[in-house]
Design a protein around this motif. Structure first.
Motif, short mmCIF file in Angstrom:
data_model
loop_
_atom_site.label_atom_id
_atom_site.label_comp_id
_atom_site.label_asym_id
_atom_site.label_seq_id
_atom_site.Cartn_x
_atom_site.Cartn_y
_atom_site.Cartn_z
N PHE A 151 38.63 62.02 19.48
CA PHE A 151 39.59 60.92 19.41
C PHE A 151 39.02 59.76 18.60
O PHE A 151 39.70 59.20 17.72
CB PHE A 151 39.94 60.47 20.83
CG PHE A 151 40.86 59.28 20.87
CD1 PHE A 151 42.22 59.42 20.64
CD2 PHE A 151 40.35 58.01 21.13
CE1 PHE A 151 43.06 58.30 20.67
CE2 PHE A 151 41.19 56.90 21.17
CZ PHE A 151 42.55 57.06 20.94
N PHE A 152 37.78 59.38 18.88
CA PHE A 152 37.17 58.26 18.16
C PHE A 152 37.04 58.56 16.68
O PHE A 152 37.36 57.72 15.83
CB PHE A 152 35.79 57.94 18.76
CG PHE A 152 35.83 56.87 19.81
CD1 PHE A 152 35.56 55.55 19.50
CD2 PHE A 152 36.17 57.19 21.12
CE1 PHE A 152 35.61 54.57 20.48
CE2 PHE A 152 36.23 56.21 22.10
CZ PHE A 152 35.95 54.89 21.79
N GLU A 153 36.57 59.75 16.36
CA GLU A 153 36.32 60.07 14.95
C GLU A 153 37.61 60.17 14.14
O GLU A 153 37.63 59.89 12.95
CB GLU A 153 35.55 61.40 14.85
CG GLU A 153 34.09 61.30 15.24
CD GLU A 153 33.23 60.74 14.12
OE1 GLU A 153 33.77 60.35 13.07
OE2 GLU A 153 32.00 60.68 14.30
N VAL A 176 32.23 56.67 7.33
CA VAL A 176 31.14 57.63 7.26
C VAL A 176 30.35 57.68 8.56
O VAL A 176 29.78 58.69 8.92
CB VAL A 176 30.20 57.30 6.07
CG1 VAL A 176 29.03 58.26 6.03
CG2 VAL A 176 30.98 57.35 4.76
N GLY A 177 30.32 56.65 9.33
CA GLY A 177 29.55 56.62 10.58
C GLY A 177 30.23 55.72 11.59
O GLY A 177 31.18 55.01 11.23
N PRO A 178 29.83 55.67 12.85
CA PRO A 178 28.72 56.49 13.36
C PRO A 178 29.09 57.97 13.49
O PRO A 178 30.24 58.29 13.74
CB PRO A 178 28.46 55.89 14.74
CG PRO A 178 29.79 55.35 15.16
CD PRO A 178 30.45 54.85 13.91
N GLU A 179 28.12 58.84 13.28
CA GLU A 179 28.36 60.28 13.35
C GLU A 179 28.28 60.75 14.80
O GLU A 179 27.29 61.29 15.26
CB GLU A 179 27.31 61.01 12.49
CG GLU A 179 27.45 60.75 11.02
CD GLU A 179 28.65 61.47 10.41
OE1 GLU A 179 29.36 62.19 11.14
OE2 GLU A 179 28.86 61.32 9.21
N LEU A 180 29.37 60.56 15.51
CA LEU A 180 29.38 60.90 16.92
C LEU A 180 29.23 62.40 17.16
O LEU A 180 28.79 62.83 18.23
CB LEU A 180 30.67 60.39 17.57
CG LEU A 180 30.86 58.86 17.55
CD1 LEU A 180 32.18 58.49 18.19
CD2 LEU A 180 29.72 58.17 18.29
N TYR A 181 29.62 63.19 16.18
CA TYR A 181 29.48 64.64 16.34
C TYR A 181 28.02 65.06 16.50
O TYR A 181 27.73 66.12 17.08
CB TYR A 181 30.10 65.38 15.14
CG TYR A 181 31.60 65.39 15.15
CD1 TYR A 181 32.31 65.95 16.21
CD2 TYR A 181 32.32 64.84 14.09
CE1 TYR A 181 33.71 65.96 16.21
CE2 TYR A 181 33.71 64.85 14.08
CZ TYR A 181 34.39 65.41 15.14
OH TYR A 181 35.76 65.42 15.15
N GLY A 194 23.81 67.86 22.32
CA GLY A 194 24.12 68.28 23.68
C GLY A 194 24.34 69.78 23.79
O GLY A 194 23.81 70.43 24.70
N PHE A 195 25.07 70.34 22.83
CA PHE A 195 25.32 71.79 22.87
C PHE A 195 24.05 72.59 22.59
O PHE A 195 23.91 73.71 23.08
CB PHE A 195 26.43 72.16 21.88
CG PHE A 195 27.82 71.90 22.40
CD1 PHE A 195 28.35 72.68 23.42
CD2 PHE A 195 28.59 70.88 21.87
CE1 PHE A 195 29.62 72.43 23.91
CE2 PHE A 195 29.86 70.63 22.35
CZ PHE A 195 30.39 71.41 23.38
N SER A 196 23.14 72.02 21.85
CA SER A 196 21.86 72.71 21.62
C SER A 196 21.06 72.82 22.91
O SER A 196 20.36 73.81 23.14
CB SER A 196 21.04 72.00 20.54
OG SER A 196 20.55 70.75 21.01
N VAL A 255 31.34 69.97 11.06
CA VAL A 255 31.36 69.55 9.66
C VAL A 255 32.79 69.54 9.14
O VAL A 255 33.24 68.58 8.49
CB VAL A 255 30.48 70.48 8.79
CG1 VAL A 255 30.79 70.28 7.31
CG2 VAL A 255 29.01 70.20 9.03
N VAL A 256 33.52 70.60 9.42
CA VAL A 256 34.91 70.70 8.97
C VAL A 256 35.74 69.57 9.58
O VAL A 256 36.51 68.89 8.87
CB VAL A 256 35.49 72.07 9.35
CG1 VAL A 256 37.00 72.10 9.07
CG2 VAL A 256 34.79 73.17 8.58
#
Length: 333
Positions: free
Chosen positions: A51-53, A61-66, A72-74, A91-92
């Motif tokens: 939602f934020f992005e 360009v930022g912040p890169e919340l992804y 976290g998923f790692s 990325v997509v």
């Protein structure tokens, strides 16, 4: 080498989560161990990040919340193929969010995102693996020390395990937090490690000790600290306190420092009770073991002198609950 008799009952990786002394690292390791909590946080945060992005900061360009999601998923998936796949999905999403890059086909930006996101995922996974391997190595080193005790003195090795277990019983009854219980368990396993440095003529003497020999035995808490001083596990204050002070007395007549009352660290006050109980209920060449009831009664009689009365109260409660089970063990032996 003969394996420890209880090793099959305990997974080395799950005995404890030793702290690294760096808050952010300790927090990451905590989350990595709590998969249910981590899954909940990721399920909650993924739509928020989306939602934020896409709606709050589009074309930015930022912040890169992804990146936080990739990290976290790692911690959750721990497999490189899953992280690379997720990284490319993000990325997509990020590229389409950045509509200028999408409409103008800024392929260099897309390439940058692919490389950057994948690197974050791979490095996160690698860093977690390094920390986990270090922790596993640390716990295996503890077992190596215990195996040394086992080869030297069977009684001390089994006694250490019993003390660790009963110390955790007390801590749980007192509603002390989980990490404290884990560290107390490690401390119980290691609390008599200093006896490795005691001569066999004293350590496994088949009869009562002389005054001079007892003086030598009383050195084992400090000897244990000296032996473990460079071990990573000794970063933890709970473990250090329990090893050094578990022979202090509530009335101040203990050793090595003659601490009194609540001057004695809590882990040591707990372990003193577990240590004494197990010593009294175990057969030695020079001392016949007492029944669980007798041992408990003696500990209760020494509340306020040798032991902290509040901890004795907690110990009495848990032991009375477990007494039928303990009687079966005694009758079986």
């Amino acid at each position: 080498m003969t394996p420890l008799p209880w090793k099959k009952d305990i997974e080395v990786d799950k005995i404890a989560a030793p702290s690294y002394g760096v808050p952010i690292v300790d927090s990451v390791m905590f989350l990595a161990d709590k998969k249910e909590l981590l899954t909940f946080l990721l399920v909650l945060s993924t739509p928020i990040v989306f939602f934020f992005e896409h709606f709050i900061i589009p074309n930015h360009v930022g912040p890169e919340l992804y990146l936080f999601l990739i990290f976290g998923f790692s911690l959750l998936f721990r497999k490189k193929i899953y992280i690379i796949l997720l990284s490319n999905i993000f990325v997509v999403l990020r590229y389409f969010t950045y509509s200028i890059g999408f409409t103008e086909h800024r392929w260099e930006y897309l390439a940058f995102l692919i490389v950057f996101y994948n690197l974050v995922g791979v490095f996160s996974l690698s860093g977690l693996k390094i920390l986990q391997e270090a922790r596993t190595t640390e716990m295996k080193s503890i077992y190596s020390l215990l195996q040394t005790i086992q080869m030297r003195d069977q009684y001390t090795a089994q006694h250490s395990r019993n003390v660790a277990e009963k110390s955790v019983w007390i801590a749980r009854e007192m509603n002390l937090y989980g990490e404290f219980q884990q560290n107390l368990y490690i401390a119980g396993l290691l609390h008599d490690i200093g006896k490795i440095a005691i001569p066999d003529s004293i350590l496994i003497k088949p009869d009562s000790l002389t005054i001079n020999e007892y003086v030598e035995i009383k050195k084992h808490p400090q000897l244990g600290m000296d032996l473990l001083q460079h071990a990573p596990v000794m970063r933890n204050q709970t473990i250090r306190d329990a090893i050094l002070f578990h022979h202090e007395r509530y009335d101040g007549n203990g050793y090595p420092s003659g601490l009194r009352g609540e001057e004695i660290p809590l882990p040591a006050r707990i372990m003193a009770i577990a240590d004494t109980y197990d010593a009294m209920t175990t057969n030695r060449v020079y001392q016949r073991k007492r029944t669980p009831e007798d041992a408990l009664r003696i500990i209760e009689e020494n509340a306020g002198t040798q032991f902290d009365p509040k901890i004795v109260e907690a110990f009495s409660k848990i032991m009375n609950e477990k007494m039928p089970e303990l009687r079966k063990v005694v009758s079986f032996n």
